[in-house]
Design a protein around this motif. Structure first.
Motif, PDB file in Angstrom:
ATOM      1  N   MET A 385       0.829  -1.207   0.000  1.00 20.90           N
ATOM      2  CA  MET A 385       0.000   0.000   0.000  1.00 20.90           C
ATOM      3  C   MET A 385       0.858   1.249   0.000  1.00 20.90           C
ATOM      4  O   MET A 385       0.562   2.234  -0.703  1.00 20.90           O
ATOM      5  CB  MET A 385      -0.940  -0.022   1.206  1.00 20.90           C
ATOM      6  N   ARG A 386       1.920   1.233   0.796  1.00 23.17           N
ATOM      7  CA  ARG A 386       2.804   2.403   0.843  1.00 23.17           C
ATOM      8  C   ARG A 386       3.490   2.632  -0.502  1.00 23.17           C
ATOM      9  O   ARG A 386       3.684   3.776  -0.929  1.00 23.17           O
ATOM     10  CB  ARG A 386       3.837   2.223   1.952  1.00 23.17           C
ATOM     11  N   GLU A 387       3.871   1.549  -1.188  1.00 23.38           N
ATOM     12  CA  GLU A 387       4.501   1.692  -2.493  1.00 23.38           C
ATOM     13  C   GLU A 387       3.544   2.331  -3.489  1.00 23.38           C
ATOM     14  O   GLU A 387       3.945   3.180  -4.298  1.00 23.38           O
ATOM     15  CB  GLU A 387       4.947   0.318  -3.008  1.00 23.38           C
ATOM     16  N   ARG A 388       2.287   1.962  -3.447  1.00 22.17           N
ATOM     17  CA  ARG A 388       1.310   2.533  -4.387  1.00 22.17           C
ATOM     18  C   ARG A 388       1.120   4.029  -4.129  1.00 22.17           C
ATOM     19  O   ARG A 388       1.029   4.827  -5.071  1.00 22.17           O
ATOM     20  CB  ARG A 388      -0.026   1.796  -4.264  1.00 22.17           C
ATOM     21  N   ALA A 389       1.044   4.402  -2.850  1.00 18.28           N
ATOM     22  CA  ALA A 389       0.867   5.819  -2.529  1.00 18.28           C
ATOM     23  C   ALA A 389       2.107   6.617  -2.920  1.00 18.28           C
ATOM     24  O   ALA A 389       2.012   7.711  -3.484  1.00 18.28           O
ATOM     25  CB  ALA A 389       0.560   5.981  -1.041  1.00 18.28           C
ATOM     26  N   THR A 390       3.288   6.062  -2.636  1.00 20.63           N
ATOM     27  CA  THR A 390       4.534   6.762  -2.955  1.00 20.63           C
ATOM     28  C   THR A 390       4.707   6.924  -4.455  1.00 20.63           C
ATOM     29  O   THR A 390       5.195   7.952  -4.930  1.00 20.63           O
ATOM     30  CB  THR A 390       5.726   5.998  -2.363  1.00 20.63           C
ATOM     31  N   MET A 391       4.301   5.926  -5.215  1.00 20.24           N
ATOM     32  CA  MET A 391       4.423   5.980  -6.671  1.00 20.24           C
ATOM     33  C   MET A 391       3.665   7.171  -7.252  1.00 20.24           C
ATOM     34  O   MET A 391       4.100   7.794  -8.233  1.00 20.24           O
ATOM     35  CB  MET A 391       3.883   4.684  -7.263  1.00 20.24           C
ATOM     36  N   LEU A 392       2.553   7.538  -6.628  1.00 23.39           N
ATOM     37  CA  LEU A 392       1.730   8.643  -7.100  1.00 23.39           C
ATOM     38  C   LEU A 392       2.145   9.980  -6.501  1.00 23.39           C
ATOM     39  O   LEU A 392       1.502  10.996  -6.761  1.00 23.39           O
ATOM     40  CB  LEU A 392       0.261   8.371  -6.762  1.00 23.39           C
ATOM     41  N   GLY A 393       3.212   9.971  -5.678  1.00 22.50           N
ATOM     42  CA  GLY A 393       3.629  11.201  -5.025  1.00 22.50           C
ATOM     43  C   GLY A 393       2.868  11.488  -3.754  1.00 22.50           C
ATOM     44  O   GLY A 393       2.951  12.600  -3.216  1.00 22.50           O
ATOM     45  N   GLY A 394       2.122  10.510  -3.249  1.00 21.02           N
ATOM     46  CA  GLY A 394       1.374  10.681  -2.012  1.00 21.02           C
ATOM     47  C   GLY A 394       2.065  10.017  -0.846  1.00 21.02           C
ATOM     48  O   GLY A 394       3.270   9.730  -0.883  1.00 21.02           O
ATOM     49  N   HIS A 395       1.316   9.744   0.197  1.00 17.10           N
ATOM     50  CA  HIS A 395       1.883   9.081   1.368  1.00 17.10           C
ATOM     51  C   HIS A 395       0.810   8.245   2.037  1.00 17.10           C
ATOM     52  O   HIS A 395      -0.395   8.458   1.812  1.00 17.10           O
ATOM     53  CB  HIS A 395       2.449  10.110   2.360  1.00 17.10           C
TER      54      HIS A 395
END
Length: 423
Positions: A385-395
């Motif tokens: 889940m963290r990888e998906r958020a980070t990929m989009l520039g989120g957290h």
């Protein structure tokens, strides 16, 4: 001079107090760090089988020692004294797993006591056994200088007090010390290997999740590249007699789109499995089906939406769905029958996904960051889940709350909010 003289006693007193505290701390435990865990087969839940066995052996040794001293009939010792001596010789064994140095000191003093006050009794096997096991515990748990000191004291004591030959005294001291050092080294190596395996497992989970994300986004990007190529090819036919320069520009756009699509398939095509999934990628439009699936598995799920729902960028739509899916899977896995709240907040700049589980299993903690041992905690779902958020520039944040809940919150940037924005 006078002021220096006034400060000197205070400094000496503070140094003496600090030294006494350090000495007391050393004799209380004598360890540099918590002991390396024993193998699983030596534990049953919270019960340490070695500590339990120490208590049993101490009781047996106490009974045998008391019987031996009573049968020896020392004329200068009453039954109370014999009982106290037996207890002093064997009781340290029960404490060696928790306070190894303290147990060894107590055992050594008891051996000195019986050597001086009960010289005619001879060797007491129960006391010797307790002493050797306490010395072994010191070798397993204590600092190197403590282990060396106890070994030297044991050898010297055996020569001077017990009257043993030097070879025998050194052997008696060396065997438990060497055995303890070997066990300590093996446990330390096993523990370090386990940490490395957890770290590699976490890194492998990150790579696998990134591979999965790349496969999913490949379909999204490929679709848009294909749309660009088709629109560029059809654009000149939408007007009569388009300028030659315009037609050439659209031809170049189409050629660039097809070239980019070809390179994309060449680079990311290796990530596909032998049997690729031909189903369309899910999004928040499929969220209700996901919630129904969780409810059928015994999870009470409620959903809420705040803000103005609108079309989302494909990457955000897919990632939001996957984050909710993984959070629900964790709830079903770790807290079956729990109540889960899923909330979506459509903001101007970001989509906020919140999944709240009303039950947090005891001992749950957030996985360590990459500089620690990733994956050590609640599993690899949070890593994905963290990888998906980070990929989009989120957290993304995930962890227990003060109310005993487990909360997953992800903020996924939307760019200017248009569905055409790509991650």
């Amino acid at each position: 001079m006078n002021s220096g003289s006034r400060r000197s006693p205070d400094s000496a007193a503070r140094a003496s107090l600090s030294a006494r505290r350090r000495i007391a701390a050393v004799f209380a435990a004598g360890v540099t760090a918590p002991p390396a865990p024993r193998p699983k087969w030596l534990r049953r839940g919270r019960i340490d089988l070695v500590a339990a066995l120490d208590v049993i052996i101490a009781l047996i040794a106490f009974a045998a020692t008391n019987s031996r001293l009573s049968n020896a009939h020392p004329p200068y010792a009453s039954s109370i004294v014999i009982l106290a001596v037996s207890l002093a010789l064997c009781a340290p064994l029960a404490a060696r797993s928790f306070f190894p140095l303290t147990a060894w000191v107590a055992s050594a003093l008891a051996m000195l006591w019986i050597g001086g006050g009960f010289a005619g009794v001879g060797t007491v096997p129960g006391g010797v056994l307790a002493y050797i096991l306490c010395l072994y515990a010191v070798a397993v748990r204590c600092e190197a200088w403590v282990v060396t000191t106890t070994g030297v004291v044991t050898a010297v004591g055996g020569i001077l007090i017990e009257g043993q030959p030097p070879t025998t005294a050194i052997l008696v001291a060396a065997v438990p010390v060497l055995a303890g050092v070997v066990v300590r080294t093996r446990r330390g190596n096993t523990q370090r290997l386990a940490v490395q395996e957890r770290r590699h497992e976490g890194e492998r989970a990150v790579l696998e999740e990134r591979q999965r994300i790349a496969r999913e986004l490949h379909d999204v990007v490929a679709h848009h590249m294909s749309v660009i190529a088709i629109q560029a090819e059809a654009a000149p036919y939408k007007t009569q007699d388009p300028p030659k320069e315009l037609v050439e520009s659209f031809v170049e756009i189409r050629a660039s789109a097809l070239s980019g699509l070809k390179e994309l398939r060449r680079v990311l095509g290796v990530l596909r499995s032998d049997a690729p999934d031909t189903a369309p990628q899910p999004g928040l439009d499929d969220l209700e089906g996901l919630l129904e699936s969780a409810r059928s598995a015994g999870v009470t799920v409620t959903a809420g939406v705040s803000g103005t729902p609108r079309p989302l960028p494909a990457g955000v739509d897919l990632s939001a769905y996957r984050i909710v899916q993984e959070a629900l899977s964790n709830a079903m896995r770790h807290s079956p029958g729990a109540a889960v709240q899923v909330k979506l907040y459509y903001g101007d700049a970001a989509l906020v996904v919140e999944v709240r589980n009303d039950h947090c299993p005891p001992g749950t903690r957030t996985p360590a960051e990459p500089d620690g041992a990733p994956g050590e905690g609640d599993g690899h779902g949070i890593i994905g889940m963290r990888e998906r958020a980070t990929m989009l520039g989120g957290h993304l944040q995930a962890g227990p709350t003060e109310k005993g809940e487990f909360l997953v919150t992800a903020a996924l940037p939307l760019g200017d909010g248009s569905a055409q924005d790509e991650p």
